[in-house]
Design an enzyme around this catalytic site. Structure first.
Site, PDB file in Angstrom:
ATOM      1  NE  ARG A 639      26.985  12.913 -20.696  1.00 24.30           N
ATOM      2  CZ  ARG A 639      26.507  11.710 -20.352  1.00 24.30           C
ATOM      3  NH1 ARG A 639      27.080  11.026 -19.386  1.00 24.30           N
ATOM      4  NH2 ARG A 639      25.471  11.204 -20.975  1.00 24.30           N
ATOM      5  CB  VAL A 640      31.041  10.934 -26.036  1.00 25.76           C
ATOM      6  CG1 VAL A 640      32.412  10.856 -25.399  1.00 25.76           C
ATOM      7  CG2 VAL A 640      30.161   9.790 -25.548  1.00 25.76           C
ATOM      8  CG  ASP A 641      25.480  12.097 -24.290  1.00 22.90           C
ATOM      9  OD1 ASP A 641      25.986  13.123 -23.782  1.00 22.90           O
ATOM     10  OD2 ASP A 641      24.870  11.251 -23.622  1.00 22.90           O
ATOM     11  CG  ASP A 642      24.008  15.974 -29.069  1.00 22.57           C
ATOM     12  OD1 ASP A 642      25.187  16.331 -29.254  1.00 22.57           O
ATOM     13  OD2 ASP A 642      23.286  15.509 -29.956  1.00 22.57           O
ATOM     14  CB  VAL A 643      24.189  15.348 -21.913  1.00 20.15           C
ATOM     15  CG1 VAL A 643      23.985  15.838 -20.494  1.00 20.15           C
ATOM     16  CG2 VAL A 643      22.947  14.589 -22.378  1.00 20.15           C
TER      17      VAL A 643
END
Length: 771
Positions: A639-643
């Site tokens: 993941r590259v997001d906040d997940v």
């Protein structure tokens, strides 16, 4: 007028139409054709036959990866931009010529040991595979991209449609937020029913006595089975009951059940009458369940009184009771709770009960008729809602529709696992996640498969349970998560090798990237170096596999998801949204739509657009990083997001932070993901306490329990680090990049900290990192 595709007309056509309430309205999608075999009787020749129409082969189609059977070298040529992933296969290693540094391994002949091993399918496997060569894949893939409407329409023709879709408008889409609302539709106007196609159609084709589902209970020796005819009867009884209490087309039903046969039965019963099911994983807390109840406002909740996971009883009915109290406080009252008596876990008389609301499944459902009319629905009518974690803290209600999802799950299941009618298929996933929807229930049954449903845990009563089950049922296709593979690796090979496992033919991996060492152990030990691994990449939002090996078509690289499935156009872009060619790393996006794509986030189309389509206009943004090597293989990097992806479960950092901060002694919290030997990623929480509160082991346990109670045990932090302060910019933004480096002990990669409001906090955190 729309014509019927099939002359057989099942009883009970209602002919009514229902549209999803979307704001902005959904858009139509055009659909593609390739022939998929009848779900009850897959035919390996059909895929090849569908390519027999005369047309000039493109350079990409003739540039055969790995060489053809006659050993010819790939032809030179340049493909169109949208087919460059097929073109990249012309650079793959072939039997006609070696690539330096690559070790070829043939299934069944030697062990995979080196980082750069290529694992070739054996000639015998390829000869019997549905897709048996790179050339066949290239031809099918090329057609799926150049003529998606024709490709998918041919597949659609193999299913039953009460009314046919408009052939001139198979697919309609807009993925570019700068050109208007994002809209996707496939087969708009076509009328069908996924339950009818998954169950009735198999019976009509002569497979009524075939086992549809085996069930293995928590305790060894607990088992059951249902033929397709028996499954239909149970589905119809529940469907009739649901109709009797007022559930109809478009109504939501929450299902909070463990892996009993009643779980897929409940899903199919909802689908049969056009109701929208929302399965909630029976490991979520009462608060998480209440959130979902409040959002979708169901007509009823279906649960059971209790379940045992290993030796531990879990009182599901108590959780539901608490959730219904909480949801009522938020203005949503559910007046009916249908409860299955799970006698192996709890006696009826020990179950807490509200007589005016609660009803025992066994007391009412079994009294209803075993035949139930089918509700024919539009291809774009909703099939189910499935909530997934987001970076804002509020779960997202991913909405999938009926027609395109049906075709896509059936087709991906068939080709990615090289399905044969004699296979016994076992996916270890729970139906509370998308894998259980697409590859425990719908995809396999649409192909007439025999599915194994497992209630228990893979290490109970010991770590040999999986392989005991494989031998007991002669499982031939085994699909599981890297987390389980790593866990069993840690327990030692003796638990595997004491069992035969000779029935295994294809292995599969799902939920997160599988690291090469786990891949090799899975291949060498579990599969005896003879079973290809379908290392699938996909998401709740995609509905089905997007990048996956086809077992007999090309060599595999341990840890790589390899190449895109038919109709899928992956691209890797940089931070500016520019596509990157060749060997590269970047953000993984998808060009164009595919039939299994989700259509919106329930009640929040704006969030749908903002999350998935605004980051890179004109593309679906997956939120994942990806590398493509010089041979064109895709490697997912996470993941590259906040997940955070924990054991295949996507957990929003904001959700965990919100739970931590709700603790009266927690002033602030920041959560990041960190590598975990077994789970892939673990949860690392930095916690700032209220002034005057002292650090203690008891407080750390209390914080963890707060997260467990509000979200679920799977979201509990693996590490809580005390933080007197958090690294913030002068504008107040937390610099998570720095927290990730501290959590990973990559202290020489902290980078510039001069922009922080208080750079000294970084040294404090480093000093406390081992406390």
């Amino acid at each position: 007028m729309r014509s019927k595709v099939n002359t057989r007309t099942p009883a009970g056509s209602t002919g009514s139409s229902w549209e999803i309430d979307r704001s902005p309205p959904f858009i139509k999608r055009q659909t593609p054709p390739v022939a998929i075999a009848d779900a009850a009787r897959p035919r390996p020749d059909l895929a090849a036959a569908s390519l027999s129409s005369p047309r000039s082969p493109s350079p990409a189609a003739t540039a055969t990866a790995m060489g053809t059977a006659n050993g010819e070298q790939p032809a030179a040529g340049t493909s169109s931009d949208k087919l460059r992933h097929v073109e990249s296969m012309s650079q793959l290693p072939s039997g006609a010529g070696k690539i330096s540094g690559i070790n070829a391994v043939v299934l069944g002949e030697s062990l995979a040991a080196e980082e750069n091993d290529l694992i070739f399918p054996s000639p015998e496997f390829s000869a019997n595979a549905l897709v048996s060569s790179p050339k066949q894949y290239q031809e099918m893939y090329e057609r799926s991209i150049k003529d998606p409407s024709g490709f998918w329409s041919e597949i659609a023709e193999t299913f039953y449609w009460k009314e046919k879709w408009n052939p001139t408008e198979v697919c309609s889409e807009n993925l570019d937020v700068t050109k208007g609302p994002v809209q996707i539709s496939w087969f708009k106007g076509g009328k069908t029913n996924i339950c009818y196609n998954a169950v009735d159609r198999n019976i009509e084709s002569g497979n009524g006595d075939k086992i549809a589902m085996y069930w293995e209970g928590n305790e060894p020796g607990q088992d059951a089975k249902l033929t397709y005819s028996e499954l239909l009867e149970k589905v119809c009884q529940l469907a009739n009951y649901l109709k009797s209490v007022g559930v109809g087309k478009g109504d939501a039903v929450i299902i909070y059940l463990p892996m009993l046969l009643e779980l897929p039965i409940a899903m199919l019963a909802c689908a049969r009458i056009g109701a929208v099911h929302s399965v909630v994983f029976a490991g979520f807390s009462a608060d998480s369940l209440a959130q979902r109840i409040v959002d979708c406002k169901p007509k009823l909740v279906i649960t059971c009184n209790s379940v045992k996971r290993g030796a531990k009883p879990i009182l599901l009915k108590d959780i539901v009771d608490a959730a219904l109290v909480e949801s009522e406080k938020n203005g949503v009252s559910v007046g009916l709770c249908l409860t299955y008596e799970n006698q192996s876990a709890m006696k009826r008389e020990d179950t807490k009960w509200q007589a005016e609301r609660d009803v025992w499944w066994q007391d009412v459902v079994t009294k209803f008729p075993t035949k139930c009319d089918v509700e024919w629905v539009d291809a774009e009518d909703p099939l189910f809602l499935l909530y997934t974690s987001g970076s804002t803290g509020k779960p997202k209600g991913v909405l999938h529709t009926s027609g395109g999802y049906m075709l896509y799950t059936a087709t991906t299941f068939k080709y990615a696992f090289d399905y044969k009618p004699t296979d016994i298929y076992w996916c270890t996933a729970d139906c509370g996640w998308i894998t259980g929807h697409s590859y425990v229930t719908y995809g396999p049954l649409l192909n007439g498969a025999t599915v194994l449903v497992f209630e228990g845990t893979p290490n109970y009563p010991d770590s040999g349970r999986c392989w005991d089950i494989v031998d007991k049922y002669n499982v031939s296709i085994f699909y599981t998560a890297p987390t389980l593979v790593r866990s069993l690796m840690r327990d030692g090979t003796e638990y595997v090798t004491r069992y035969s496992r000779k029935s295994l033919r294809v292995l599969g991996s799902v939920g997160e990237p599988i690291n090469p060492s786990a891949w090799r152990w899975f291949y060498n030990i579990v599969g005896d170096s003879r079973c290809p691994i379908s290392d699938t990449w996909w998401q709740t939002e995609t509905g089905g596999f997007m990048i996956t090996p086809l077992p007999g078509a090309w060599p595999q690289k341990p840890g790589s998801a390899t190449f895109p499935f038919f109709g899928v156009q992956p691209v890797i872009v940089d931070e500016k949204g520019q596509e990157i060619e060749g060997e590269c790393s970047g953000y993984l996006c998808i060009k164009k739509s595919w039939p299994g794509a989700f259509r919106t986030l329930y009640g929040d189309h704006e969030r749908y657009e903002t999350t998935y389509f605004k980051p890179f206009a004109g593309y679906y943004f997956t939120g994942d990083g990806c590398s493509r090597d010089k041979d064109g293989y895709h490697w997912l990097t996470g993941r590259v997001d906040d997940v955070i992806n924990v054991s295949g479960h996507r957990i929003g950092t904001a959700e965990v932070e919100s739970a931590l901060v709700s603790h009266p002694q927690c002033a602030e919290a920041a959560v990041v993901g960190v590598d975990h030997e077994v789970k892939g990623q673990g949860i690392y929480a930095f916690v700032t306490l209220v002034d005057g509160v002292l650090y203690s082991a008891e407080l750390r346990k209390s914080l963890i329990m707060t997260v467990r109670n509000q979200i679920g045990a799977f979201a509990a932090p693996d590490k809580i680090q005390w933080a007197p302060g958090l690294p913030k910019t002068r504008s107040g933004k937390i610099m998570r990049r720095i927290l990730r480096k501290i959590a990973a002990r990559q202290l020489d990669e902290l980078g510039d900290t001069s922009t922080l409001a208080d750079p000294g906090v970084v040294e404090q955190l480093i000093a406390l990192s081992d406390c």
